[in-house]
Motif scaffolding. Structure first.
Motif, mmCIF file in Angstrom:
data_model
loop_
_atom_site.group_PDB
_atom_site.id
_atom_site.type_symbol
_atom_site.label_atom_id
_atom_site.label_comp_id
_atom_site.label_asym_id
_atom_site.label_seq_id
_atom_site.Cartn_x
_atom_site.Cartn_y
_atom_site.Cartn_z
ATOM 1 N N GLU A 96 0.820 -1.212 0.000
ATOM 2 C CA GLU A 96 0.000 0.000 0.000
ATOM 3 C C GLU A 96 0.855 1.264 0.000
ATOM 4 O O GLU A 96 0.413 2.318 -0.457
ATOM 5 N N ARG A 97 2.078 1.172 0.528
ATOM 6 C CA ARG A 97 2.985 2.320 0.519
ATOM 7 C C ARG A 97 3.854 2.342 -0.735
ATOM 8 O O ARG A 97 4.359 3.388 -1.133
ATOM 9 N N GLY A 98 4.109 1.153 -1.280
ATOM 10 C CA GLY A 98 5.088 1.060 -2.343
ATOM 11 C C GLY A 98 6.494 1.258 -1.827
ATOM 12 O O GLY A 98 7.405 1.627 -2.582
ATOM 13 N N ALA A 99 6.699 1.017 -0.536
ATOM 14 C CA ALA A 99 8.000 1.245 0.093
ATOM 15 C C ALA A 99 8.086 0.389 1.346
ATOM 16 O O ALA A 99 7.072 -0.032 1.902
ATOM 17 N N PRO A 100 9.297 0.125 1.803
ATOM 18 C CA PRO A 100 9.450 -0.676 3.020
ATOM 19 C C PRO A 100 9.319 0.153 4.291
ATOM 20 O O PRO A 100 9.441 1.380 4.264
ATOM 21 N N VAL A 101 9.051 -0.537 5.388
ATOM 22 C CA VAL A 101 9.139 0.063 6.719
ATOM 23 C C VAL A 101 10.165 -0.733 7.515
ATOM 24 O O VAL A 101 10.432 -1.895 7.224
ATOM 25 N N GLY A 137 2.232 7.405 17.948
ATOM 26 C CA GLY A 137 1.350 8.088 17.029
ATOM 27 C C GLY A 137 2.046 8.461 15.737
ATOM 28 O O GLY A 137 2.994 7.798 15.306
ATOM 29 N N LEU A 138 1.601 9.529 15.119
ATOM 30 C CA LEU A 138 2.096 9.913 13.809
ATOM 31 C C LEU A 138 3.511 10.470 13.849
ATOM 32 O O LEU A 138 4.207 10.477 12.844
ATOM 33 N N ARG A 139 3.958 10.947 15.022
ATOM 34 C CA ARG A 139 5.258 11.612 15.089
ATOM 35 C C ARG A 139 6.146 11.039 16.183
ATOM 36 O O ARG A 139 6.999 11.713 16.744
ATOM 37 N N SER A 140 5.973 9.755 16.474
ATOM 38 C CA SER A 140 6.708 9.153 17.590
ATOM 39 C C SER A 140 8.151 8.837 17.216
ATOM 40 O O SER A 140 8.451 8.449 16.088
ATOM 41 N N ALA A 141 9.024 8.968 18.197
ATOM 42 C CA ALA A 141 10.414 8.562 18.050
ATOM 43 C C ALA A 141 10.514 7.036 18.075
ATOM 44 O O ALA A 141 9.625 6.351 18.581
ATOM 45 N N PRO A 142 11.588 6.464 17.544
ATOM 46 C CA PRO A 142 11.703 5.002 17.480
ATOM 47 C C PRO A 142 12.024 4.360 18.817
ATOM 48 O O PRO A 142 12.404 5.020 19.777
ATOM 49 N N PRO A 144 7.013 2.808 11.553
ATOM 50 C CA PRO A 144 6.562 3.424 10.305
ATOM 51 C C PRO A 144 7.202 4.799 10.126
ATOM 52 O O PRO A 144 7.849 5.325 11.037
ATOM 53 N N PRO A 145 7.033 5.393 8.966
ATOM 54 C CA PRO A 145 7.595 6.733 8.748
ATOM 55 C C PRO A 145 7.078 7.710 9.794
ATOM 56 O O PRO A 145 5.893 7.719 10.116
ATOM 57 N N ARG A 146 7.983 8.516 10.305
ATOM 58 C CA ARG A 146 7.610 9.534 11.288
ATOM 59 C C ARG A 146 7.334 10.841 10.560
ATOM 60 O O ARG A 146 8.189 11.349 9.839
ATOM 61 N N LEU A 147 6.134 11.358 10.724
ATOM 62 C CA LEU A 147 5.776 12.588 10.028
ATOM 63 C C LEU A 147 6.440 13.789 10.692
ATOM 64 O O LEU A 147 6.433 13.925 11.912
ATOM 65 N N VAL A 176 -3.871 11.918 7.674
ATOM 66 C CA VAL A 176 -5.069 11.094 7.493
ATOM 67 C C VAL A 176 -4.731 9.836 6.715
ATOM 68 O O VAL A 176 -5.108 8.727 7.101
ATOM 69 N N ALA A 177 -4.000 9.988 5.609
ATOM 70 C CA ALA A 177 -3.611 8.813 4.837
ATOM 71 C C ALA A 177 -2.763 7.865 5.673
ATOM 72 O O ALA A 177 -2.890 6.639 5.565
ATOM 73 N N GLU A 178 -1.915 8.427 6.522
ATOM 74 C CA GLU A 178 -1.036 7.598 7.348
ATOM 75 C C GLU A 178 -1.830 6.729 8.314
ATOM 76 O O GLU A 178 -1.480 5.573 8.548
ATOM 77 N N VAL A 179 -2.913 7.266 8.872
ATOM 78 C CA VAL A 179 -3.757 6.472 9.758
ATOM 79 C C VAL A 179 -4.254 5.221 9.034
ATOM 80 O O VAL A 179 -4.304 4.123 9.606
ATOM 81 N N GLY A 180 -4.596 5.375 7.761
ATOM 82 C CA GLY A 180 -5.070 4.241 6.995
ATOM 83 C C GLY A 180 -3.989 3.266 6.583
ATOM 84 O O GLY A 180 -4.275 2.112 6.261
ATOM 85 N N LEU A 181 -2.721 3.700 6.607
ATOM 86 C CA LEU A 181 -1.615 2.839 6.206
ATOM 87 C C LEU A 181 -1.039 2.023 7.356
ATOM 88 O O LEU A 181 -0.438 0.965 7.120
ATOM 89 N N ARG A 182 -1.196 2.493 8.589
ATOM 90 C CA ARG A 182 -0.536 1.828 9.707
ATOM 91 C C ARG A 182 -0.940 0.351 9.877
ATOM 92 O O ARG A 182 -0.086 -0.482 10.177
#
Length: 348
Positions: A40-45, A93-98, A120-123, A132-138
């Motif tokens: 769905e991302r076309g990319a790895p996590v 969440g969307l901006r969490s550190a690893p 996942p990618p950190r915004l 919003v799109a990221e919520v659907g990708l997680r």
């Protein structure tokens, strides 16, 4: 996430000297890096895989930096002999550190689980429009993590794919519920930021000019259930007021929903009692004496002072009540492990 200052703290932590430093490691826990391709991302996590360790490996403190103490493990150790249940973990969440899930991942590995923790990618601050799109990708990230474990020739022989679980904290809890079959209701999600109790991301959206009544919510309507999942444990799930009641009622996997803190102490955007009541296979519990910060790693002795000096929220490093974070972690780990065993015990 729990609070706006807390989000700023997470942003700050991303600039800390993250990674691992040499230290005496637990001889029971191995850790290795993997990636999972997300169609769905076309990319790895990125994945951090924790497991019962066999021979070899280099001792290190995974996730150690100036604020967090990190977790001891043996980098690239061989896997112990045997076949182990698999848990995919999503934290933050969307901006969490690893590496914030290291404490629970290591404890589960020590108990005999293979744990694939997803990062996942950190915004970044200017990427709110992607939120919003990221919520659907997680949730897709979690499914991809399962596929990575299943397809890795060095991990697959040790992975019991008949015993697969998802464990999520905050937005990771939302994703884990989606993997079990829950769905977000687009119309309820549109109303998320109409009240002051929508959560800290609402301020981020507003600052960036993102209006949830005007964005494309199609990414939230995608079916996310993964048939490989046998049970789920979710802790303080975000977007708790945006789920479809019909979707919750259709969850068949045994699910444990945990709120940190006594009744009235949980932030409204993390309150999950109604979710527990709506899902017929769910068991809902609270953990008095804990709070949302209890789900983060153990801080260094200077962690709170560093956050304070940087103008961040030092509460991230302050224990709840009189219970040390290590004790709360032990309590939560035992609770989560028991929930996993209960979930697996229902298998035919």
């Amino acid at each position: 996430m729990p609070s706006r200052p807390h989000l700023r703290a997470l942003a700050f932590l991303a600039f800390c000297a993250s990674g691992a430093v040499s230290a005496q490691a637990s001889d029971a826990i191995g850790v290795r890096a993997m990636t999972a391709t997300v169609p769905e991302r076309g990319a790895p996590v990125a994945l951090t895989v924790w497991y019962p360790a066999g021979s070899g490996g280099k001792p290190e403190r995974v996730g150690a930096n100036s604020v967090f103490a990190g977790v001891s493990a043996l980098r690239d150790a061989a896997m112990a002999d045997g076949v182990f249940p698999v848990v995919v973990v999503a934290h933050g969440g969307l901006r969490s550190a690893p590496h914030q899930s290291g404490w629970i991942s290591a404890r589960l590995a020590e108990r005999g689980y293979i744990v694939a923790a997803v990062q996942p990618p950190r915004l970044e601050p200017g990427e709110a429009e992607r939120g919003v799109a990221e919520v659907g990708l997680r949730p897709a990230d979690l499914s991809a993590a399962l596929s990575a474990v299943e397809g890795d020739p060095s991990v697959r022989p040790h992975a019991d794919m008949e015993k697969v679980a998802a464990l999520g904290f905050f937005l990771g809890g939302t994703s884990s519920l989606a993997l079990a079959g829950a769905r977000l209701d687009p119309e309820r999600y549109r109303q998320l930021c109409d009240s002051p109790n929508g959560g800290p991301d609402c301020a981020w959206f507003a600052k960036a000019g993102v209006n949830l009544h005007q964005v494309d919510l199609a990414p939230l309507t995608r079916a996310q259930r993964d048939p490989r999942l046998r049970t789920a444990v979710v802790v303080d799930p975000e977007l708790s007021r945006s789920f479809s009641w019909d979707g919750l009622a259709e969850i068949t996997a045994p699910t444990t929903i945990i709120n940190l803190g006594a009744r009235g102490e949980t932030p409204p955007w993390l309150e999950a009692a109604e979710l527990g009541a709506a899902a017929p296979t769910a068991r809902y519990v609270r953990v008095p004496g804990a709070n949302a910060f209890s789900a983060f790693g153990v801080c260094t002795p200077r962690g709170a002072a560093i956050l304070r000096a940087e103008g961040e929220d030092e509460a991230l490093c302050q224990d709840s009540g009189h219970v040390a974070r290590e004790e709360l972690h032990a309590q939560l780990a035992a609770m989560i492990a028991a929930a996993l065993l209960r979930g697996f015990s229902t298998l035919p």
